[in-house]
Design a protein around this motif. Structure first.
Motif, PDB file in Angstrom:
ATOM      1  N   TYR A 251      11.320  44.959 -17.192  1.00  0.00           N
ATOM      2  CA  TYR A 251      12.631  44.309 -17.272  1.00  0.00           C
ATOM      3  C   TYR A 251      13.087  43.918 -15.876  1.00  0.00           C
ATOM      4  CZ  TYR A 251      12.509  46.411 -21.871  1.00  0.00           C
ATOM      5  OH  TYR A 251      12.138  46.755 -23.136  1.00  0.00           O
ATOM      6  N   SER A 252      13.580  42.708 -15.739  1.00  0.00           N
ATOM      7  CA  SER A 252      14.005  42.236 -14.412  1.00  0.00           C
ATOM      8  C   SER A 252      15.115  41.210 -14.582  1.00  0.00           C
ATOM      9  CB  SER A 252      12.810  41.611 -13.682  1.00  0.00           C
ATOM     10  OG  SER A 252      12.214  40.635 -14.499  1.00  0.00           O
TER      11      SER A 252
ATOM     12  N   LYS B 125      21.847  47.863 -15.103  1.00  0.00           N
ATOM     13  CA  LYS B 125      21.486  47.319 -13.796  1.00  0.00           C
ATOM     14  C   LYS B 125      20.468  46.174 -13.905  1.00  0.00           C
ATOM     15  CE  LYS B 125      20.419  49.092  -9.402  1.00  0.00           C
ATOM     16  NZ  LYS B 125      19.575  49.964  -8.621  1.00  0.00           N
ATOM     17  N   THR B 126      19.741  46.134 -15.014  1.00  0.00           N
ATOM     18  CA  THR B 126      18.625  45.186 -15.080  1.00  0.00           C
ATOM     19  C   THR B 126      19.091  43.740 -15.024  1.00  0.00           C
ATOM     20  OG1 THR B 126      16.553  44.707 -16.183  1.00  0.00           O
ATOM     21  CG2 THR B 126      18.455  44.954 -17.586  1.00  0.00           C
ATOM     22  N   THR B 127      20.288  43.441 -15.492  1.00  0.00           N
ATOM     23  CA  THR B 127      20.749  42.054 -15.409  1.00  0.00           C
ATOM     24  C   THR B 127      21.438  41.783 -14.079  1.00  0.00           C
ATOM     25  OG1 THR B 127      22.780  42.680 -16.543  1.00  0.00           O
ATOM     26  CG2 THR B 127      21.025  41.733 -17.891  1.00  0.00           C
ATOM     27  N   ASP B 128      21.510  42.805 -13.214  1.00  0.00           N
ATOM     28  CA  ASP B 128      22.083  42.609 -11.882  1.00  0.00           C
ATOM     29  C   ASP B 128      20.952  42.633 -10.844  1.00  0.00           C
ATOM     30  OD1 ASP B 128      23.491  42.633  -9.564  1.00  0.00           O
ATOM     31  OD2 ASP B 128      24.392  44.603  -9.844  1.00  0.00           O
ATOM     32  N   ASP B 129      20.458  43.830 -10.507  1.00  0.00           N
ATOM     33  CA  ASP B 129      19.370  43.893  -9.534  1.00  0.00           C
ATOM     34  C   ASP B 129      18.419  45.035  -9.811  1.00  0.00           C
ATOM     35  OD1 ASP B 129      21.043  45.935  -8.919  1.00  0.00           O
ATOM     36  OD2 ASP B 129      21.153  45.531  -6.778  1.00  0.00           O
ATOM     37  N   GLY B 130      18.257  45.418 -11.089  1.00  0.00           N
ATOM     38  CA  GLY B 130      17.364  46.520 -11.425  1.00  0.00           C
ATOM     39  C   GLY B 130      16.027  46.025 -11.947  1.00  0.00           C
ATOM     40  N   PHE B 131      14.959  46.759 -11.586  1.00  0.00           N
ATOM     41  CA  PHE B 131      13.610  46.401 -12.053  1.00  0.00           C
ATOM     42  C   PHE B 131      13.054  47.611 -12.783  1.00  0.00           C
ATOM     43  CE2 PHE B 131      14.710  43.909  -8.407  1.00  0.00           C
ATOM     44  CZ  PHE B 131      14.381  42.627  -8.803  1.00  0.00           C
ATOM     45  N   PHE B 132      12.808  47.478 -14.076  1.00  0.00           N
ATOM     46  CA  PHE B 132      12.446  48.630 -14.896  1.00  0.00           C
ATOM     47  C   PHE B 132      11.120  48.406 -15.625  1.00  0.00           C
ATOM     48  CE2 PHE B 132      17.026  48.838 -14.590  1.00  0.00           C
ATOM     49  CZ  PHE B 132      17.271  50.198 -14.445  1.00  0.00           C
TER      50      PHE B 132
ATOM     51  N   ARG C  25      17.611  41.165 -23.068  1.00  0.00           N
ATOM     52  CA  ARG C  25      17.309  42.383 -22.338  1.00  0.00           C
ATOM     53  C   ARG C  25      16.640  42.122 -21.003  1.00  0.00           C
ATOM     54  NH1 ARG C  25      15.484  43.280 -27.510  1.00  0.00           N
ATOM     55  NH2 ARG C  25      13.285  43.134 -26.981  1.00  0.00           N
ATOM     56  N   GLY C  26      16.165  40.892 -20.782  1.00  0.00           N
ATOM     57  CA  GLY C  26      15.482  40.613 -19.520  1.00  0.00           C
ATOM     58  C   GLY C  26      14.084  41.170 -19.461  1.00  0.00           C
ATOM     59  N   GLY C  27      13.493  41.459 -20.617  1.00  0.00           N
ATOM     60  CA  GLY C  27      12.113  41.942 -20.634  1.00  0.00           C
ATOM     61  C   GLY C  27      11.146  40.820 -20.343  1.00  0.00           C
ATOM     62  N   ASN C  28      10.011  41.150 -19.726  1.00  0.00           N
ATOM     63  CA  ASN C  28       9.073  40.081 -19.392  1.00  0.00           C
ATOM     64  C   ASN C  28       8.522  39.407 -20.636  1.00  0.00           C
ATOM     65  OD1 ASN C  28       7.721  38.657 -17.224  1.00  0.00           O
ATOM     66  ND2 ASN C  28       5.863  39.437 -18.177  1.00  0.00           N
ATOM     67  N   ARG C  29       8.432  40.160 -21.753  1.00  0.00           N
ATOM     68  CA  ARG C  29       7.948  39.535 -22.988  1.00  0.00           C
ATOM     69  C   ARG C  29       8.957  38.509 -23.496  1.00  0.00           C
ATOM     70  NH1 ARG C  29       3.405  42.569 -24.409  1.00  0.00           N
ATOM     71  NH2 ARG C  29       3.447  44.582 -23.372  1.00  0.00           N
TER      72      ARG C  29
END
Lengths: 179, 467
Positions: A35-36, A137-144, B217-221
């Motif tokens: 997620y990024s 945080k993922t929609t701001d600056d988090g990388f999960f 969700r911002g998932g790469n998929r």
């Protein structure tokens, strides 16, 4: 009744997320995602993903649009109500091209957006990752990296240890009500 | 660019990319800067401007209501000039609507990464301009309660719209353009709506943005399909944006009126549309940049690049004016030749020379870098171009109709107060919508701007060098 739905682990930047994703891929996980806040170049390969098939779907939509557009005009003028206006023949196919093209684009665009949503299973407002407040945080600056508990290789303890060994920061098991 | 440099200088590559957004931004500062505009208290200035816009919108409602009540006789239309300000305004607004999709689609395909700072509000501008444009053909038909004749719907008379007519092509082209622009804009908004959802403090904002973000969700998929959809939308919009004004020009070019019946119209109209669209993007962008302190995101480099695009398209427009004159003489057709001499020296010469000054002379100042990077001069020039492009449509429409073949059929056209009120009112509609957009939605594409920051590259390390 609470249940573990998966795990999320935060990484510091796009580079470390990419390298961690390669390791998770090589460990044989299948039901997981990264997620990024923006798409990361090279992540598809790092996750071992196949090419998106969305393009084919859009192509079919666009073709249907063109066919509907051309068919509608030809049918209306040549069959339903043949009438000569401004000296043009009833089946003036050249004059139909503009609207055929517009319909191609219209259907193609509708196919892209709704096809994208369908491939992504959206709209879906509930997802295990949302059990974590930290995940905002993922929609701001988090990388999960998030791994689903449905994955056959998932084990709460071992997976957590694996992600931490890859250098994750905040690592959290996703606990939520049983469905 | 990086390949040309020696290996030791790889830092140079990072430096040029960083130039895109200035002020050492992090991902978080971008989120904070853009989102906070929609979250804080509404500024007093916004209420003042919005109040003015809504007042103009009421003028629009009043003048359209009066038109519906009395018919198109309230306008200044006369016997030769059956297309007055309504068509001029329509073409002008549609033209303005071209910049948004040009920026989001064509510059995307050409990998012009600077577009990310301006594409969101340019796309919004496109949508609202096309809404204003669609208003005019909607009301100029007089009996607008039968507007469904345009649509291919089965009706009690068994007749269908005439698909062989450019006016119907126009309906489909502009209708498609609006729908596609809306879809494109919304697709781009989804990740940013998710950002607003995740930052939401109040229940109302949580529910609104939660629903609008569709659970992103911002998932790469998800990003994988998203990027394909975005790419295809750009690919579909590129020929579309070029076709829309070509089709608009066919409304004129397929007729036999001298001054209209020329094959140069489609490219000439498209260049003019992009030219006027960029002028409006500059006008609005310069104000928004100043009011919301976005100088580090919409930098002087962005303004410089937009001015260059205006220089190119403005020169194409100037070339088209010259070529029209040449063909009018070279064709040996006396009606055609008269139409153009009449434009420059006839009763509407004043409009013609305003057009020439604003569209041919003003953009030539953009050859100078100092002018391209001067905010005040750019703003002034963008207003002049907006005026000039309105006069271009006025000159094309009215001069040709007012004096066509037989002198006995000539007449001079002037607008009434209702023509003017409707046009002024359309600004009310435009700015009401645009100010609502600025207040409640992120005016800069946050996810895309983050993607062009140097640290978004997975091969970037904190020291500013490549691995």
């Amino acid at each position: 009744m609470s249940k573990i739905h998966g795990i999320i682990a935060e990484f510091g930047n796009p580079g470390s997320l990419l390298r961690a994703a390669e390791k998770v891929r090589d460990s044989g996980f299948t039901r997981w995602d990264t997620y990024s806040p923006f798409p990361i170049h090279g992540m598809d390969q790092a996750m071992g993903m196949k090419r998106s098939k969305l393009g084919f779907v859009i192509g079919i939509f666009a073709f249907i649009g063109a066919a509907v557009g051309f068919g509608m005009q030809s049918w209306a003028h040549a069959i339903a109500y043949p009438q000569i206006i401004a000296g043009k023949p009833v089946f003036a196919w050249q004059a139909y091209i503009v609207i055929t093209f517009a319909m191609l684009v219209l259907f193609g665009a509708i196919g892209s957006v709704f096809g994208m949503l369908a491939f992504n299973r959206l709209p879906r407002l509930n997802h295990p990752v949302f059990f974590s407040d930290y995940f905002e945080k993922t929609t701001d600056d988090g990388f999960f990296i998030g791994i689903d508990s449905q994955d056959p290789k998932f084990d709460p303890e071992k997976t957590k240890t694996l992600l931490e060994s890859l250098g994750s920061g905040h690592t959290e098991l996703l606990e939520g009500p049983d469905e | 660019m990086a390949e040309a440099l020696p290996l030791k200088n790889e830092k140079m590559h990072v430096a040029t990319e960083a130039d895109l957004i200035t002020g050492n931004q992090t991902f978080h500062t971008i989120t904070e800067n853009i989102s906070s505009i929609t979250e804080g208290k509404t500024p007093k200035l916004w209420f003042l401007l919005w109040g003015m816009a809504v007042s103009l919108l009421l003028v629009l409602f009043g003048s359209v209501g009066f038109l519906v009540w009395n018919g198109t006789g309230v306008w200044g239309l006369n016997n030769p000039v059956g297309w007055g300000w309504a068509i001029v305004n329509f073409v002008w607004w549609v033209g303005i609507g071209h910049a948004g999709t040009l920026i989001s689609a064509i510059l995307f395909l050409l990998r012009q990464r600077w577009r990310t700072s301006i594409n969101r509000f340019a796309e919004a501008m496109t949508l609202f301009a096309v809404i204003c444009a669609l208003l005019f053909p909607g009301i100029h038909i007089g009996r607008m309660w039968v507007i469904y004749y345009f649509f291919p719907v089965p009706n009690q008379m068994g007749v269908w719209p005439n698909f062989r007519s450019p006016l119907l092509w126009d309906f489909f082209a502009v209708g498609t353009y609006f729908t596609v622009s809306l879809l494109f804009w919304y697709t781009g908004l989804i990740p940013d709506l998710a950002t607003l959802r995740d930052r939401a403090k109040t229940r109302l904002r949580k529910l609104t943005f939660g629903a609008l973000a569709l659970g992103w969700r911002g998932g790469n998929r998800q990003w994988q399909h998203y990027e394909i959809a975005y790419l295809v939308l750009a690919g579909l919009s590129t020929p579309l944006v070029l076709s829309v004004h070509s089709v608009v020009s066919s409304d004129f070019a397929t007729s036999i009126v001298p001054g209209w019946h020329t094959t140069i119209f489609p490219p000439y109209f498209v260049a003019g549309a992009i030219y006027s669209g960029f002028a409006m993007v500059l006008t609005l962008g310069l104000i928004a940049r100043k009011v919301y302190h976005l100088e580090h995101i919409i930098t002087l480099n962005h303004l410089d690049k937009m001015a260059k695009i205006m220089l190119v398209t403005g020169s194409m427009v100037g070339y088209s004016y010259a070529m029209e004159f040449f063909i009018a003489w070279y064709s040996g057709n006396q009606y055609e030749a008269f139409a153009f001499i009449n434009r420059a020296f006839g009763p509407y010469a004043w409009a013609y020379w305003i057009m020439i000054f604003c569209n041919v002379i003003v953009p030539q100042f953009f050859w100078f870098k100092k002018i391209r990077r001067s905010v005040g001069l750019l703003f002034f020039a963008s207003i002049l171009v907006n005026i000039g492009m309105w006069f271009e449509r006025f000159v094309i429409t009215v001069t040709s109709l007012s004096r066509d073949y037989l002198p006995s059929a000539w007449d001079y056209y002037s607008p009434t107060i209702w023509d003017i009120a409707t046009f002024v009112g359309s600004f009310g509609l435009f700015f009401t919508l645009f100010l609502l957009f600025l207040r409640f939605l992120p005016m800069i594409a946050m996810a895309e701007v983050k993607g062009v920051l140097p640290q978004a590259d997975p091969h970037y390390t904190a020291g500013g060098t490549h691995e």
